[in-house]
Design an enzyme around this catalytic site. Sequence first.
Site, short mmCIF file in Angstrom:
data_model
loop_
_atom_site.label_atom_id
_atom_site.label_comp_id
_atom_site.label_asym_id
_atom_site.label_seq_id
_atom_site.Cartn_x
_atom_site.Cartn_y
_atom_site.Cartn_z
N CYS A 79 0.79 -1.24 0.00
CA CYS A 79 0.00 0.00 0.00
C CYS A 79 0.82 1.29 0.00
O CYS A 79 0.78 2.08 -0.95
CB CYS A 79 -0.95 0.00 1.20
SG CYS A 79 -2.11 -1.38 1.22
N HIS A 129 -2.77 6.81 3.73
CA HIS A 129 -1.76 5.80 4.09
C HIS A 129 -0.32 6.18 3.76
O HIS A 129 0.50 5.32 3.44
CB HIS A 129 -2.11 4.44 3.48
CG HIS A 129 -1.69 3.29 4.35
ND1 HIS A 129 -1.86 1.97 4.00
CD2 HIS A 129 -1.08 3.28 5.57
CE1 HIS A 129 -1.40 1.19 4.95
NE2 HIS A 129 -0.92 1.97 5.92
#
Length: 494
Positions: A79, A129
């Site tokens: 991610c 993120h």
Amino acid sequence: MKKRLTYISICSLCLLAMVPWSVAGQKKSKPNILYILVDQWRAQSTGYAGDENVQTPNLDRLASKSLNLTHAVSGMPVCSPHRASFLTGQYPLTHGVFMNDVLLDSNRTTIGKIFKAHGYQTAYLGKWHVDGHGRSSYIPKTRQQGFDYWKALECTHDYNKSAYYEGDSPQKKMWETYDAIAQTQDVCQYINKQQAGDDPFFLVLSIGSPHDPYQTAPEKYRKIYENKIFKLRDNVPADKVAKVQNDLRGYYAHMTAIDDCVGQLWQTLKDKGLDQNTLIVFTSDHGDLLGSHGAWNKQQPYDESVRVPFLIHYPKALGEKGKKSKVLINSPDIMPTLLGFTGIKIPSSVEGKDFSAILKGKKKNDVSYTLLSCVQPFGQWTRKRGGKEYRGVMTEKYTYVRDLNGPWLLFDREKDPFQMNNLVGKKELYQLESKLDKMLSHELKKRKDAFLPGLQYVKKWNYVIDSTETVPYVKINYQGLPIKDNSSGYPETK
């Protein structure tokens, strides 16, 4: 008085004619960009890619009118590294985000800042993120990397109780329903508020699903796949079949829900008359092994992990006839390619390649391979689970990977699409392996990558890790106070 007004009007027209381009002209020529980024959606799992199990009618229709980049790659398939590369156009060892839950330097030159500086409205909704201050923490304006319209959270996979922060306010809010649907509705409202003469927009919708937990899509989508038995990929071991069948029911339910969202977004652009001059991208940060090779999730250099969907719909520049391209676009290439489509100069800090001229057919493709890497294994692929550092190259046909001990994997993906026959060390393929190894060595030299053990890079960037060599993240309780959490937050995959 009338003569004076006429004189002023004529002078104004003369002045505009002397300017090489007017603000109004720029607004009309620069495309809007709607960038739809989903989480953990592998390239193989769409109807248009040939998956008979999943229902993605809107994406299939979009693909039929778009440029489909069939060999798009998430070079570090996890991610935060992908997202940091998308934002900066740099490789992980340059921007430093080679693990999850660490901070991308707020002083970096990023895509939001660039578009904003060139007159774009900038907007970001959903999963971020790259902040590294805890997955539920407030992200101040100074760390929002140039995005003005902001409804985001660092990270959550509780899609039905999904929080976000708006603008520069530290007050936590909640999406009212399954977050992909609620976020899509918000984007549609944003689009509907656009007026003639407004600056073009660069809007990122970052959806958290279909990342696990798989069984949490709205009931109407779960019912579509209830009790279904799927045709599985050939590389799923027999002892994993039952789990894969169950997980796929939820994975596909998330996908069909997102597919409906894509259809709604596309229709809103059409209804507003913005479709022709809006560049829509649909892609993912990485894939999901989902039982292939007996593994789950990402990080590993197999196709289910590294290959991602990548559709570009831009009628004004690419037409509306569906086409396919095998260009090996990688995570750092996305930012310069989007800038190339808009005619904005690419900053010197960018390491990725601008593929826009190649994709428009104005230039011949000169890229024959791209880089795969894992700097430091962690989280869902710790050393205990077989995780290790690697570097590799991917061509249209082959995948070649080294670990710290030397050649590890070599696959002919055309003859062996499920990557079940490792060709490393085959005497008859010595020349091929040597050629691919030289490609990798050249790329590593170009990237100034010494391919050291991962913990040396962790030390260099001063990242704090736990006993599994994973950066732990801080959880926030309902009062907004931190809870000490030394676990990685990743459940054991069985």
